[in-house]
Design an enzyme around this catalytic site. Structure first.
Site, PDB file in Angstrom:
ATOM      1  N   LYS A  51      39.372  38.434  86.814  1.00 43.67           N
ATOM      2  CA  LYS A  51      40.372  38.177  85.797  1.00 43.67           C
ATOM      3  C   LYS A  51      41.714  38.516  86.428  1.00 43.67           C
ATOM      4  O   LYS A  51      41.958  39.662  86.813  1.00 43.67           O
ATOM      5  CB  LYS A  51      40.117  39.026  84.546  1.00 43.67           C
ATOM      6  N   LEU A 132      29.236  49.665  73.992  1.00 46.45           N
ATOM      7  CA  LEU A 132      29.570  50.231  72.691  1.00 46.45           C
ATOM      8  C   LEU A 132      31.016  49.890  72.382  1.00 46.45           C
ATOM      9  O   LEU A 132      31.942  50.456  72.978  1.00 46.45           O
ATOM     10  CB  LEU A 132      29.352  51.746  72.700  1.00 46.45           C
ATOM     11  N   SER A 168      39.056  50.013  78.377  1.00 44.09           N
ATOM     12  CA  SER A 168      39.621  49.091  77.399  1.00 44.09           C
ATOM     13  C   SER A 168      39.556  49.707  76.003  1.00 44.09           C
ATOM     14  O   SER A 168      40.537  50.204  75.485  1.00 44.09           O
ATOM     15  CB  SER A 168      38.868  47.763  77.430  1.00 44.09           C
ATOM     16  N   GLY A 170      35.882  50.858  74.491  1.00 42.20           N
ATOM     17  CA  GLY A 170      34.690  51.617  74.204  1.00 42.20           C
ATOM     18  C   GLY A 170      34.045  52.264  75.404  1.00 42.20           C
ATOM     19  O   GLY A 170      34.711  52.684  76.364  1.00 42.20           O
ATOM     20  N   GLN A 224      25.141  41.471  76.988  1.00 41.02           N
ATOM     21  CA  GLN A 224      25.626  41.399  78.363  1.00 41.02           C
ATOM     22  C   GLN A 224      24.506  41.522  79.386  1.00 41.02           C
ATOM     23  O   GLN A 224      24.754  41.447  80.592  1.00 41.02           O
ATOM     24  CB  GLN A 224      26.702  42.463  78.587  1.00 41.02           C
ATOM     25  N   ARG A 238      41.687  47.712  84.619  1.00 46.54           N
ATOM     26  CA  ARG A 238      41.731  46.876  83.417  1.00 46.54           C
ATOM     27  C   ARG A 238      43.134  46.291  83.279  1.00 46.54           C
ATOM     28  O   ARG A 238      44.132  46.913  83.664  1.00 46.54           O
ATOM     29  CB  ARG A 238      41.388  47.674  82.153  1.00 46.54           C
ATOM     30  N   LYS A 497      51.946  54.933 131.216  1.00 44.78           N
ATOM     31  CA  LYS A 497      51.368  53.612 131.467  1.00 44.78           C
ATOM     32  C   LYS A 497      52.280  52.911 132.468  1.00 44.78           C
ATOM     33  O   LYS A 497      53.398  52.535 132.143  1.00 44.78           O
ATOM     34  CB  LYS A 497      51.243  52.805 130.178  1.00 44.78           C
TER      35      LYS A 497
END
Length: 788
Positions: A51, A132, A168, A170, A224, A238, A497
């Site tokens: 999303k 829930l 979100s 629950g 779900q 979220r 080097k």
């Protein structure tokens, strides 16, 4: 930037995605990067629906199922059929994948309760989820009460329940499944559980989908578990007003009356403190054939698709195949049977035919065991399109298999073998698919004992030959910060080097012989080193060092050295020797007398070197070392030197190996390149070379990395013209050269190596602000690799 060896282009890092908190895309990327160790096991082999909020959470979002066209090719994907057609879903297996999804503002990642099987099919669910969802008038406290009721019921059935505040509204509840149930069966079980709770607690629980009936109740969403539905993944952000996350919680936390959702920074703090509370739900599994399946369709290619897992073959030697692959560029594929698949590498130049040359090998995706016998035509337009034939097949004997080193002997059926080659693969860059390896053929006098893949043993330490060229040990390019981190671990030796050419020196007690990095005998090119009394004494020595040309300020100058390194005629060498003398800076000892000391630590070798060269005279010098990288880099910058090399004093000398125990930290970026074409000159260069077209090998061939048109002296242009004219060809050697650069190009045989200085690689992989430094006849085209 690079993430675990993957190249990613990140943009608009300061774009605000959460206006209420001012949270930027850069912070979102940082969150996904840091939470990855906890999050990835819960995404493993699950198709990810995203999303996305490209303009931030206050603007419209959209669901993305099909992976967008601009996604990196290394991001694995597998198809799922829909009524509107098949869609390719991403499989998120590594940190780089999470970073990419964050870059395109995929804030929410949703997954089903099942995983793909090794054959790429939809598997049975391995977990149960109950959502829930509080209706109007209730909140997290009521959801927690319902969660405790569910826990009590499932505990009586022997199922452990794991709570997650969804970020979100629950709470999500997860329980592990054995994999014996279908999605329909799991969904039916969850529905009956919801109905039972509703019957026992009709004042607070509802199992019906009707939204109008949810006021004052907690909807126990059982749906779900349907195989076509998804749930927000644990640890995902979220797309709410603030950057909250789906946060695993303890049951004690659910008892807190002040229970609330957690923000992403709180989640990171918890992650360091409590780890993954959902770890029992996600034992990390591998799907080694998922990338193979994601790139192929059984309907479009004759390549074999994996069948049921191959049974174990106890006591049998593992198998191999070498396939000749006429794809976009001819290359060979080396495949070794391991853990039920063929671990695979693309080897552009095939198996080395001697121990004097090393070949590039690029790891590809694992292939199914059915590929051991595959030969045929892969259709145009398909991945790897071209003709595949079996070059050799048989069994192999394994000595060592580590993540970075594999030693084995091939026992093939090919009549052309002059022996059973004993080979070693050394990982030099990256990890997993597209990682780069060195394929080296060991000398026959180091034959291995016969063992099988199921009884690996440690090989004896290889010895350095007493005579003949020895391939030098090489350093890995590193940033100053990586160099400092290594210095903190090692208490290191730090050397300057030197801007010269690497040379192995063999002193026989009377005369010095010199060998370039490629193995070429360059003794006669530097008579001031090889015909002089250097004070080394009668004992034979094998030394490693750098040939340098010093300017009037006694600083190494690569441009001056160009005047010497290409000369081969005695008269030219004698004339230029007066104008451009050279020195030999020695920094390592490989052999003293009859004793091979390469396997000893650098600390021991350095002590032996200093004793062996105690009476040495110029132009042979043993430069001092320090343990302070920052001081060395400061001095290098002031003296206009190339940089510094950080070495682990405990490291052994590994001939021909590019080892992370030696790190080169450059003040300017340089890169070996292969010349594959010429753009004709204009203006003052009309009729000559305007610019050179350059490439670096990758798994698909000679990858075009741009052109260079500056840094040429008149003498260098003359050298290039003399070297490239006899190499002219009608064939474009590059992969990915733009039509504008190819329009008037004069192609050449791609075997000439040069060096450029440049600012950076662009996101498209080309050199930015490249400047030519000179040809490198001391380096072989087969050994060229991208440094950074």
């Amino acid at each position: 930037m690079r993430v675990d060896g993957r190249r990613l282009r990140l943009s608009n890092l300061d774009k605000v995605l959460y206006p209420a908190t001012g949270t930027t895309k850069g912070e979102v990327i940082a969150y996904f990067s840091r939470i990855a160790p906890l999050m990835l096991p819960h995404l493993d082999r699950r198709p990810v629906t995203r999303k996305r909020w490209p303009e931030g959470v206050e603007q419209p979002d959209f669901f993305a199922k099909d992976l967008e066209r601009g996604a990196p090719t290394w991001l694995p994907r597998l198809p799922i059929d829909h009524s509107s057609g098949s869609k390719d879903y991403p499989l998120v297996e590594e940190v780089a994948s999470l970073v990419y999804l964050a870059q395109v503002a995929s804030l929410e990642l949703h997954v089903p309760q099942w995983r793909f099987t090794d054959a790429g099919a939809r598997g049975t669910p391995d977990r149960l989820v109950l959502d829930l969802d509080p209706g109007p008038g209730v909140g997290l406290a009521e959801c927690a009460e319902v969660a405790r009721w569910v826990r009590d019921i499932l505990a009586g059935m022997g199922m452990e329940l794991f709570p997650v505040t969804s970020g979100s509204k629950g709470i999500h509840l997860y329980a592990a499944l054995t994999g014996d149930q279908t999605s329909d069966q799991a969904s039916a079980f969850a529905k009956e559980l919801a109905r039972a709770l509703e019957a026992d607690h009709p004042d607070l629980v509802i199992s019906q989908m009707t939204r109008s009936a949810r006021a004052g109740k907690v909807f126990l969403d059982w749906s779900q578990n349907n195989g076509s539905k998804t749930t927000i993944a644990p640890y995902s952000l979220r797309g709410r007003t603030e950057p909250t996350v789906a946060a695993p919680r303890t049951w004690d936390e659910l008892d807190d009356p002040g229970l609330r959702h957690l923000s992403f920074d709180e989640m990171l703090e918890r992650a360091d403190r409590v780890g993954d509370l959902l770890a029992p739900l996600a034992p990390r599994r591998t799907a080694p054939l998922a990338p193979y399946l994601a790139k192929r369709s059984a309907e479009r290619t004759p390549e074999p698709m994996p069948t049921a897992a191959a049974p174990a073959r106890p006591g049998d030697a593992p198998r191999f195949v070498v396939q000749e692959h006429h794809a976009r560029r001819l290359h060979y594929d080396l495949r070794l049977e391991r853990d039920g698949v063929l671990v695979s590498w693309a080897v552009p130049r095939g198996i080395p035919d001697s121990s004097e040359r090393n070949h590039l090998a690029v790891m590809t995706e694992p292939h199914p065991l059915e590929y051991l016998t595959f030969a045929g035509e892969i259709p145009a337009g398909e991945y790897g399109a071209g003709t595949m034939s079996i070059w050799d097949t048989g069994t192999y004997e394994l000595e060592k298999w580590r993540d970075d080193e594999i030693i084995f002997t091939l026992r093939g059926a090919r009549g052309g073998w002059d022996e059973n080659p004993r080979l070693v693969l050394i990982r030099t860059n990256g990890a997993g698919e597209k990682s780069q390896w060195l394929l080296h053929r060991m000398k026959t006098d180091a034959a291995a004992p016969t063992v099988t893949a199921r009884a690996p043993i440690e090989p004896e330490t290889p010895t350095t030959p007493a005579s003949g060229p020895v391939a030098p040990m090489l350093a890995v390019a590193a940033s100053p910060s990586i160099g400092r981190a290594a210095a903190g671990r090692w208490s290191p030796w730090v050397e300057f080097k030197w801007d010269g050419i690497r040379a192995i020196a063999q002193w026989d007690g009377a005369r010095l012989r010199l060998y370039a990095r490629s193995g070429t005998d360059i003794t006669d090119r530097y008579p001031e080193l090889t015909d002089a009394d250097l004070g080394l004494g009668p004992e034979p020595l094998t030394l490693d060092g750098e040939i340098v040309a010093l300017d009037s300020a006694r600083r190494p100058s690569f441009s001056l050295l160009q005047n010497r390194m290409h000369l081969t005629k005695a008269r030219d060498i004698a004339r230029e020797r007066e104008r451009t003398p050279v020195d030999y800076f020695v920094f390592d000892l490989l052999r003293r007398g009859a004793t091979d000391v390469a396997a000893r630590s650098l600390r021991e070798r350095r002590a032996l070197l200093e004793r062996a060269t105690a009476d040495a005279r110029a132009p042979l010098t043993v430069p001092p070392v320090t343990d302070d990288l920052d001081a060395a880099l400061t001095a290098a910058r002031e003296l206009d030197l190339e940089g510094a090399v950080v070495k682990n004093p405990g490291s052994r000398y590994r001939p021909g190996i590019r080892s992370e125990e030696w790190l080169k930290v450059k003040l300017s970026r340089t890169q070996d390149v292969i010349v594959g074409g010429i753009r004709p000159g204009k203006g003052g260069r009309r009729g000559g070379i305007g610019s050179l077209l350059l490439g670096i090998p990758d798994e698909e061939g000679l990858r075009y990395v741009g052109r260079v048109g500056s840094g040429f002296s008149d003498a260098e242009l003359a050298r290039l013209d003399a070297a490239l004219t006899p190499r002219r060809s009608d064939r474009n050697p590059f992969v990915g050269v733009p039509s504008a650069d190819a329009s008037d190009a004069l192609w050449v045989q791609p075997d000439l190596v040069g060096e450029v200085e440049f600012a950076e690689f662009t996101p498209g992989g080309t050199l930015r602000h490249a400047r030519w430094r000179g040809l490198r006849p001391d380096r072989a085209a087969a050994d060229v690799r991208r440094e950074a």
